[in-house]
Design an enzyme around this catalytic site. Structure first.
Site, PDB file in Angstrom:
ATOM      1  N   LYS A   1       0.848  -1.198   0.000  1.00  0.00           N
ATOM      2  CA  LYS A   1       0.000   0.000   0.000  1.00  0.00           C
ATOM      3  C   LYS A   1       0.883   1.246   0.000  1.00  0.00           C
ATOM      4  CE  LYS A   1      -3.897  -1.894   2.635  1.00  0.00           C
ATOM      5  NZ  LYS A   1      -4.951  -1.729   1.630  1.00  0.00           N
TER       6      LYS A   1
ATOM      7  N   ARG B   1     -10.184 -11.734   1.938  1.00  0.00           N
ATOM      8  CA  ARG B   1     -11.025 -12.809   1.397  1.00  0.00           C
ATOM      9  C   ARG B   1     -10.316 -14.153   1.442  1.00  0.00           C
ATOM     10  NH1 ARG B   1     -11.553  -9.421  -4.039  1.00  0.00           N
ATOM     11  NH2 ARG B   1     -11.140  -7.816  -2.495  1.00  0.00           N
TER      12      ARG B   1
HETATM   13  N1  BES Z   1      -8.092  -3.881   4.422  1.00  0.00           N
HETATM   14  C1  BES Z   1      -8.242  -3.451   3.081  1.00  0.00           C
HETATM   15  C2  BES Z   1      -9.543  -2.690   2.831  1.00  0.00           C
HETATM   16  C3  BES Z   1      -9.698  -1.369   3.538  1.00  0.00           C
HETATM   17  C4  BES Z   1      -9.460  -0.199   2.867  1.00  0.00           C
HETATM   18  C5  BES Z   1     -10.156  -1.299   4.827  1.00  0.00           C
HETATM   19  C6  BES Z   1      -9.632   1.017   3.493  1.00  0.00           C
HETATM   20  C7  BES Z   1     -10.330  -0.083   5.473  1.00  0.00           C
HETATM   21  C8  BES Z   1     -10.083   1.075   4.791  1.00  0.00           C
HETATM   22  C9  BES Z   1      -8.245  -4.669   2.150  1.00  0.00           C
HETATM   23  O1  BES Z   1      -7.460  -5.723   2.553  1.00  0.00           O
HETATM   24  C10 BES Z   1      -7.719  -4.203   0.843  1.00  0.00           C
HETATM   25  O2  BES Z   1      -6.586  -3.826   0.788  1.00  0.00           O
HETATM   26  N2  BES Z   1      -8.563  -4.242  -0.178  1.00  0.00           N
HETATM   27  C11 BES Z   1      -8.180  -3.824  -1.481  1.00  0.00           C
HETATM   28  C12 BES Z   1      -8.671  -4.860  -2.459  1.00  0.00           C
HETATM   29  C13 BES Z   1      -8.146  -4.662  -3.859  1.00  0.00           C
HETATM   30  C14 BES Z   1      -6.665  -4.924  -3.916  1.00  0.00           C
HETATM   31  C15 BES Z   1      -8.895  -5.584  -4.776  1.00  0.00           C
HETATM   32  C16 BES Z   1      -8.851  -2.484  -1.736  1.00  0.00           C
HETATM   33  O3  BES Z   1      -9.986  -2.290  -1.356  1.00  0.00           O
HETATM   34  O4  BES Z   1      -8.183  -1.615  -2.304  1.00  0.00           O
HETATM   35 MN    MN Z   2      -5.464  -5.510   1.904  1.00  0.00          MN
END
Ligand code: BES
Ligand code: MN
Ligand code: ZN
Length: 504
Positions: free
Chosen positions: A279, A353
């Site tokens: 990230k 997931r």
């Molecule tokens: N934990 C994150 C989602 C999240 C984002 C929670 C902002 C709280 C605040 C999750 O694991 C994630 O990174 N999801 C990605 C999925 C994508 C790579 C398909 C996302 O939502 O960007």
């Molecule tokens: Mn994630």
């Protein structure tokens, strides 16, 4: 923080402050306030007449009494319009009361409950009131080195009730409010804790300790057994971290197996760096909250056990740290889950997931009447719904109705997104059964599509709490940081399980 209940009147109460609640559209003052007003030379009615105090929601004013009544001050708290009052408005008003007094350095007071004009049956409203007070006063101060004498604390609140018959109901409802607020605070503490102090191992220890305290069963599945079970999702996510994964299994009322079993599943990523698909740095610290679903399950289990509901409830929390270590899982890798299905890891940041897939498939062994999972699963859900409401998807109309109703009762509201067949297309893989991302569109839905491949054998609802688990600023009953969302909703769901057909 102490809440006591007392039959009494405002003028005779020797408190630092007596609190009255006012409706914006009220034509007259309620009886108790009218009496106090008279003793105070009509200062209250004058303020209202001159519109120097308008009783909009969460507006407050504090007036000194100069010895004209026994309390040193009175506080007026606005409630908005009478026709719009809901238990959540009461929760907010109670929260505003507590934090306003605390921030003024006042450490105790009395609330004149008849000024709220609580409808019957009163229980729900008193519970909301005590939840509001306690949740609003919650602060995460573990790492602040404020000397105790400098800490402002609101320590005691007396609920002044007039009716003779009321204290019994009031006491029970306040106790429920206390149990629930304690469970929400427990979840908030876990979520606010820095990741290094809540590794999967530490979380498992905390779960064990809590279980012992409230008398539920707790089994911690560690690395060798996770391997033996073939939980490739949990193993895959954890393999980039120095911290081994844990699978926490909580079980309440295990003997009551002759009735509906409800399983909660909570995402327990103790830190989500994104893994190899790292990230960006901005706001990455908030990813310590990526175990909010797991925390909600732990909190709910704690409250459910203390409230002794006659139901078999299981909590499953897969825990891991998503890190980009040298042995981390890589884009393109394929994992095999507990259920035997395979998935291509197209993006290591879609890790939630993967661990949920194993836990959801594991849930089958309980032959559940319902499975509800909670997860901070997608940024896409936050884009779609913002931070006001939790996203809901699922495969059972009946269960969705139950969850929706519990959401409305507790004001932890949910909003349904469609889980239509057409979306499944997006997670097709060329080389495995499915892949873990579904392209740029409808991310919250395609994430749920992924989960749906592991929940075919039972009624299931998925709650995406990515937007609701974290407060960006203080509100009436939550400070900036973890909201503890989900605890109150899950408790309500269990509380109403048998009575649902009557109360929906
Ligand atoms: N934990 C994150 C989602 C999240 C984002 C929670 C902002 C709280 C605040 C999750 O694991 C994630 O990174 N999801 C990605 C999925 C994508 C790579 C398909 C996302 O939502 O960007
Ligand atoms: Mn994630
Ligand atoms: Zn995540």
């Amino acid at each position: 923080m102490n809440i006591t209940i007392k039959v009494g009147t405002a003028e005779k109460e020797p408190a630092e402050v007596v609190v009255f609640y006012l409706y914006e559209d009220a034509k007259t003052l309620c009886e108790s306030l009218a009496r106090a007003d008279k003793a105070l030379n009509n200062i209250v009615s004058e303020l209202i007449r001159e519109k120097r105090f308008v009783a909009k929601s969460n507006k407050t004013i504090i007036l000194p009494t100069y010895g004209k009544i026994r309390a040193k001050r009175i506080m007026l708290v606005g409630m908005g319009k009478k026709k719009d009052v809901t238990p959540d408005k009461i929760r907010q008003a109670a929260g505003t009361t507590a934090t306003t007094l605390r921030d003024m350095g006042i450490c105790g007071g009395a609330s004149m409950m008849d000024s709220i004009d609580i409808p019957q049956p009163a229980g729900e409203w008193y519970q909301a009131y005590s939840e509001g007070v306690l949740l609003a006063l919650y602060q995460y101060r573990k790492y602040k080195t404020i000397p105790p004498e400098d800490q402002q604390e609101f320590k005691a609140l007396t609920l002044l009730v007039s009716g003779e018959g009321e204290p019994g109901i009031v006491r029970e409802s306040v106790t429920h409010g206390q149990i629930i607020a304690d469970a929400v605070s427990f979840a908030r503490d876990l979520i606010n804790t820095p990741s290094r102090d809540k590794t999967p191992g530490i979380l498992a220890d905390i779960a064990r300790k809590m279980s012992r305290e409230v008398g539920i069963q707790c089994k911690i599945v560690s690395l060798p057994e996770i391997k033996k079970l073939g939980m490739g999702g949990l193993l895959g996510v954890a393999q980039g971290s120095a911290q081994p994964p844990k699978f926490i299994i909580l079980e309440y009322n295990a003997h009551a197996k002759n009735q509906d079993t409800v399983v909660f599943v909570g995402k327990g990523i103790t830190f989500d760096s994104g893994g190899i698909c790292l990230k960006q740095a901005k706001d990455m610290d908030i990813m310590k909250s990526d175990m909010s679903g797991g925390a909600a399950v732990m909190g709910a289990m704690k409250a459910i056990s203390r409230m002794k509901f006659p139901r078999h409830v299981v909590g499953l929390i897969p825990c891991a740290e998503n890190m980009p270590g040298g042995s981390a899982i890589k884009p393109g890798d394929i994992i095999t889950f507990y259920s035997g299905k395979t998935a291509e890891v197209a993006n290591t940041d879609a890790e939630g997931r993967l661990i949920l897939a194993d836990a959801l498939a594991y849930a089958e062994k309980y032959k559940p009447a319902a499975v509800i999972d909670l997860a901070t699963l997608t940024g896409s859900c936050v884009v779609a719904l913002g931070t006001v409401v939790t996203g809901m998807l699922g495969n059972s109309e009946e269960l969705k109705k139950r969850v929706k109703s519990a959401g409305e009762k507790t004001w932890e509201r949910v909003w349904e997104l469609p889980l239509w067949e057409e979306y499944q297309e997006q997670i097709k893989s060329d080389i495995a059964d499915i892949k873990n991302v579904g392209g740029p569109y409808a991310g919250a839905i395609t994430a749920a599509c992924f989960l749906s491949r592991f929940t075919e054998k039972y009624p299931w609802v998925h709650l995406d709490i990515a937007g609701t688990s974290w407060c960006e600023k203080n509100n009436a009953y939550a400070q900036k940081g973890a909201s503890g969302v989900g605890v109150r909703l899950l408790v309500q769901l269990i509380r109403n399980w048998d009575r649902f057909s009557e109360v929906k």
